[in-house]
Design an enzyme around this catalytic site. Structure first.
Site, PDB file in Angstrom:
ATOM      1  N   ASP A  24       0.794  -1.255   0.000  1.00 22.20           N
ATOM      2  CA  ASP A  24       0.000   0.000   0.000  1.00 22.20           C
ATOM      3  C   ASP A  24       0.818   1.293   0.000  1.00 22.20           C
ATOM      4  O   ASP A  24       0.432   2.265   0.659  1.00 22.20           O
ATOM      5  CB  ASP A  24      -0.978  -0.006   1.182  1.00 22.20           C
ATOM      6  N   LYS A 129      -6.597  -4.841  -3.206  1.00 23.08           N
ATOM      7  CA  LYS A 129      -7.190  -5.575  -2.088  1.00 23.08           C
ATOM      8  C   LYS A 129      -8.245  -4.716  -1.386  1.00 23.08           C
ATOM      9  O   LYS A 129      -7.983  -3.564  -1.046  1.00 23.08           O
ATOM     10  CB  LYS A 129      -6.096  -6.011  -1.099  1.00 23.08           C
ATOM     11  N   CYS A 162      -2.308  -2.646   7.721  1.00 24.27           N
ATOM     12  CA  CYS A 162      -2.253  -3.552   6.558  1.00 24.27           C
ATOM     13  C   CYS A 162      -1.027  -4.459   6.558  1.00 24.27           C
ATOM     14  O   CYS A 162      -1.089  -5.595   6.079  1.00 24.27           O
ATOM     15  CB  CYS A 162      -2.348  -2.748   5.280  1.00 24.27           C
TER      16      CYS A 162
HETATM   17  N1  TIU Z   1      -2.722   0.245   4.313  1.00 28.27           N
HETATM   18  C1  TIU Z   1      -3.225   0.429   5.525  1.00 28.27           C
HETATM   19  O1  TIU Z   1      -2.553   0.220   6.522  1.00 28.27           O
HETATM   20  N2  TIU Z   1      -4.530   0.917   5.626  1.00 28.27           N
HETATM   21  C2  TIU Z   1      -4.982   1.700   6.645  1.00 28.27           C
HETATM   22  O2  TIU Z   1      -6.146   2.083   6.669  1.00 28.27           O
HETATM   23  N3  TIU Z   1      -4.062   2.055   7.589  1.00 28.27           N
HETATM   24  C3  TIU Z   1      -4.232   2.941   8.604  1.00 28.27           C
HETATM   25  O3  TIU Z   1      -3.325   3.049   9.437  1.00 28.27           O
HETATM   26  N4  TIU Z   1      -5.336   3.679   8.671  1.00 28.27           N
END
Ligand code: TIU
Length: 219
Positions: A24, A129, A162
């Site tokens: 991400d 995802k 994530c």
């Molecule tokens: N990629 C991921 O970690 N998504 C989130 O929403 N992370 C947060 O820390 N909000």
């Protein structure tokens, strides 16, 4: 085979059977105006790891290892976004709303693209995802199996959301996973520290951690 001095003990892997998984590293989390900021976070913290992630990615490409990039993203019609996720909390903008980088967390929007410094190249796997974990509702496991992958080296954001969710999903599926300590970040530094400790506690109950320098030297 390569053996790294990792925590809590050595991590041994074969590049041929190991994928570098970058979680991400998309504009939504790293640049102002995206999902991370709408949740009330200071996104500036996350940009600091980009040079480290880039160094490891380039080294991994040089040795010819499999690369997987993930993006947290939803279909334009939100059919893969549970109402519970969209309605949670009181963000400035919700998933699917129009923000400074297009619709928040929607596939194909400017904010959903992986940042330029880490952009995927031809032949690398990109996984969209809908969840926090990269295995839930995605073809990741079958793609890893098709490539003979048994070990994962993980980087990306955010550590306790994530990244940790993906490592737990991977661990339950039998993968040995190493998290690059300075190749991951959280909006909450104490959560990052806690996640690193949780992952490697109890004899690597979820996986291993090591600084990028140890991996780069070995590659
Ligand atoms: N990629 C991921 O970690 N998504 C989130 O929403 N992370 C947060 O820390 N909000």
């Amino acid at each position: 085979m390569i053996t790294l001095k990792a925590n809590p003990f050595d991590f041994t892997f074969d590049v041929k059977h190991t994928a570098l998984v970058i979680i991400d590293m998309q504009r939504d989390f790293i640049e102002p105006g995206g999902f991370g900021e709408t949740l009330g976070n200071n996104v500036g913290l996350l940009a600091a790891i980009v040079p480290t992630v880039q160094k490891v990615l380039h080294a991994w490409r040089r040795v010819g290892g499999v690369v997987v990039h993930t993006r947290e993203s939803h279909a334009a019609d939100l059919s893969d976004c549970p109402p519970a996720k969209r309605l949670r909390g009181a963000p400035a903008l919700r998933i699917g709303d129009v923000g400074a980088m297009g619709r928040i967390l929607i596939q194909g929007e400017p904010g959903n693209q992986i940042i330029d410094a880490l952009a995927p190249v031809d032949g690398e796997i990109v996984i969209d995802k809908p969840g926090k974990g990269a295995f839930y509702a995605t073809p990741l496991q079958s793609m890893l199996s098709a490539n003979g992958i048994t070990h994962l080296i993980v980087m990306g954001v955010t550590t306790e959301v994530c990244v940790q969710t993906t490592m737990r999903e991977a661990n339950d599926r039998g993968y040995d996973c190493l998290l690059v300590e300075d190749g991951t970040e959280s909006y909450f530094p104490h959560f990052k520290q806690a996640a690193l400790e949780m992952i490697r506690a109890q004899g690597a109950i979820v996986g291993w951690t090591a600084p990028s320098r140890v991996l780069l030297d070995a590659l």
